[in-house]
Design a protein around this motif. Structure first.
Motif, PDB file in Angstrom:
ATOM      1  N   ASP A  91      -1.581   3.715  -1.688  1.00 22.20           N
ATOM      2  CA  ASP A  91      -2.824   3.129  -2.187  1.00 22.20           C
ATOM      3  C   ASP A  91      -3.827   3.216  -1.035  1.00 22.20           C
ATOM      4  O   ASP A  91      -3.848   2.367  -0.134  1.00 22.20           O
ATOM      5  CB  ASP A  91      -2.569   1.682  -2.612  1.00 22.20           C
ATOM      6  CG  ASP A  91      -3.829   0.956  -3.036  1.00 22.20           C
ATOM      7  OD1 ASP A  91      -4.897   1.597  -3.154  1.00 22.20           O
ATOM      8  OD2 ASP A  91      -3.747  -0.263  -3.239  1.00 22.20           O
TER       9      ASP A  91
ATOM     10  N   ARG B 172       4.434   2.880  -1.605  1.00 17.72           N
ATOM     11  CA  ARG B 172       5.553   2.744  -2.533  1.00 17.72           C
ATOM     12  C   ARG B 172       6.350   4.045  -2.511  1.00 17.72           C
ATOM     13  O   ARG B 172       5.781   5.117  -2.646  1.00 17.72           O
ATOM     14  CB  ARG B 172       5.041   2.523  -3.967  1.00 17.72           C
ATOM     15  CG  ARG B 172       4.183   1.301  -4.170  1.00 17.72           C
ATOM     16  CD  ARG B 172       4.970   0.028  -4.332  1.00 17.72           C
ATOM     17  NE  ARG B 172       5.985   0.075  -5.327  1.00 17.72           N
ATOM     18  CZ  ARG B 172       5.919  -0.506  -6.519  1.00 17.72           C
ATOM     19  NH1 ARG B 172       4.849  -1.171  -6.863  1.00 17.72           N
ATOM     20  NH2 ARG B 172       6.934  -0.435  -7.346  1.00 17.72           N
ATOM     21  N   LEU B 173       7.638   3.930  -2.330  1.00 20.97           N
ATOM     22  CA  LEU B 173       8.512   5.103  -2.330  1.00 20.97           C
ATOM     23  C   LEU B 173       9.643   4.890  -3.327  1.00 20.97           C
ATOM     24  O   LEU B 173      10.793   5.162  -3.056  1.00 20.97           O
ATOM     25  CB  LEU B 173       9.079   5.351  -0.924  1.00 20.97           C
ATOM     26  CG  LEU B 173       8.040   5.709   0.135  1.00 20.97           C
ATOM     27  CD1 LEU B 173       8.664   5.748   1.513  1.00 20.97           C
ATOM     28  CD2 LEU B 173       7.375   7.029  -0.196  1.00 20.97           C
ATOM     29  N   ASP B 174       9.271   4.414  -4.514  1.00 19.22           N
ATOM     30  CA  ASP B 174      10.292   4.115  -5.515  1.00 19.22           C
ATOM     31  C   ASP B 174      10.357   5.145  -6.635  1.00 19.22           C
ATOM     32  O   ASP B 174      10.874   4.882  -7.700  1.00 19.22           O
ATOM     33  CB  ASP B 174      10.117   2.705  -6.067  1.00 19.22           C
ATOM     34  CG  ASP B 174       8.701   2.392  -6.510  1.00 19.22           C
ATOM     35  OD1 ASP B 174       7.835   3.269  -6.415  1.00 19.22           O
ATOM     36  OD2 ASP B 174       8.467   1.251  -6.939  1.00 19.22           O
TER      37      ASP B 174
ATOM     38  N   GLY C 195       6.813   9.069  -3.800  1.00 20.73           N
ATOM     39  CA  GLY C 195       6.089   7.822  -3.740  1.00 20.73           C
ATOM     40  C   GLY C 195       4.593   8.066  -3.718  1.00 20.73           C
ATOM     41  O   GLY C 195       4.127   9.168  -3.970  1.00 20.73           O
ATOM     42  N   TRP C 196       3.866   7.022  -3.404  1.00 22.01           N
ATOM     43  CA  TRP C 196       2.413   7.112  -3.362  1.00 22.01           C
ATOM     44  C   TRP C 196       1.855   6.122  -2.357  1.00 22.01           C
ATOM     45  O   TRP C 196       2.510   5.172  -1.955  1.00 22.01           O
ATOM     46  CB  TRP C 196       1.807   6.889  -4.743  1.00 22.01           C
ATOM     47  CG  TRP C 196       2.196   5.593  -5.403  1.00 22.01           C
ATOM     48  CD1 TRP C 196       3.279   5.396  -6.219  1.00 22.01           C
ATOM     49  CD2 TRP C 196       1.555   4.327  -5.299  1.00 22.01           C
ATOM     50  NE1 TRP C 196       3.334   4.089  -6.623  1.00 22.01           N
ATOM     51  CE2 TRP C 196       2.268   3.403  -6.079  1.00 22.01           C
ATOM     52  CE3 TRP C 196       0.432   3.868  -4.623  1.00 22.01           C
ATOM     53  CZ2 TRP C 196       1.922   2.070  -6.197  1.00 22.01           C
ATOM     54  CZ3 TRP C 196       0.080   2.530  -4.751  1.00 22.01           C
ATOM     55  CH2 TRP C 196       0.814   1.658  -5.537  1.00 22.01           C
TER      56      TRP C 196
ATOM     57  N   TRP D  37       0.807  -1.205   0.000  1.00 22.58           N
ATOM     58  CA  TRP D  37       0.000   0.000   0.000  1.00 22.58           C
ATOM     59  C   TRP D  37       0.849   1.268   0.000  1.00 22.58           C
ATOM     60  O   TRP D  37       0.337   2.349  -0.246  1.00 22.58           O
ATOM     61  CB  TRP D  37      -0.983  -0.005   1.163  1.00 22.58           C
ATOM     62  CG  TRP D  37      -0.358  -0.213   2.517  1.00 22.58           C
ATOM     63  CD1 TRP D  37      -0.199  -1.394   3.165  1.00 22.58           C
ATOM     64  CD2 TRP D  37       0.200   0.786   3.367  1.00 22.58           C
ATOM     65  NE1 TRP D  37       0.422  -1.201   4.373  1.00 22.58           N
ATOM     66  CE2 TRP D  37       0.683   0.143   4.528  1.00 22.58           C
ATOM     67  CE3 TRP D  37       0.355   2.150   3.268  1.00 22.58           C
ATOM     68  CZ2 TRP D  37       1.290   0.831   5.566  1.00 22.58           C
ATOM     69  CZ3 TRP D  37       0.959   2.823   4.305  1.00 22.58           C
ATOM     70  CH2 TRP D  37       1.412   2.163   5.430  1.00 22.58           C
TER      71      TRP D  37
ATOM     72  N   THR E 220      12.374   3.520 -14.237  1.00 23.33           N
ATOM     73  CA  THR E 220      10.993   3.159 -13.922  1.00 23.33           C
ATOM     74  C   THR E 220      10.413   2.279 -15.025  1.00 23.33           C
ATOM     75  O   THR E 220       9.822   2.769 -15.969  1.00 23.33           O
ATOM     76  CB  THR E 220      10.140   4.408 -13.635  1.00 23.33           C
ATOM     77  OG1 THR E 220       8.821   4.018 -13.289  1.00 23.33           O
ATOM     78  CG2 THR E 220      10.118   5.399 -14.725  1.00 23.33           C
TER      79      THR E 220
END
Length: 94
Positions: free
Chosen positions: A68, A3-5, A65-66, A1, A45
């Motif tokens: 969810d 993501r910091l990529d 990142g994001w 949930w 990416t």
């Protein structure tokens, strides 16, 4: 949930494209940023169709990142319930 990529952004392929200016601004304020040509994007990416990116390129910000949110909310609700919490729905105005 979570993501910091990294985050990738690009602009329209027209006279209003400001990707270079945005990149320079981000550099000036010390933000972690890279200006990539469409052909370079897959290296940082994967899964982005380089043909979808305007010829001016894209900015990659590795530290972004994001979240969810539906998945996070589900996780938090399960944890809340597991700790004895009770969720009350349709209780009216709060």
């Amino acid at each position: 949930w979570l993501r910091l990529d990294g985050g990738l952004t690009w602009d329209a392929d027209n006279a209003a494209n400001q990707i270079e200016e945005i990149f320079q601004h981000e550099q000036a304020i010390g933000y972690e940023t890279r200006l990539l040509a469409p052909a370079e994007i897959a290296a940082v990416t994967p899964g982005i169709d380089a043909k979808a990116v305007s010829r001016q390129g894209a900015i990659f910000n590795a530290g972004e990142g994001w979240v969810d949110l539906p998945s996070l909310i589900g996780l938090l609700l399960r944890e809340f319930g597991g700790r004895g919490g009770r969720i009350i729905t349709d209780a009216g105005a709060a």
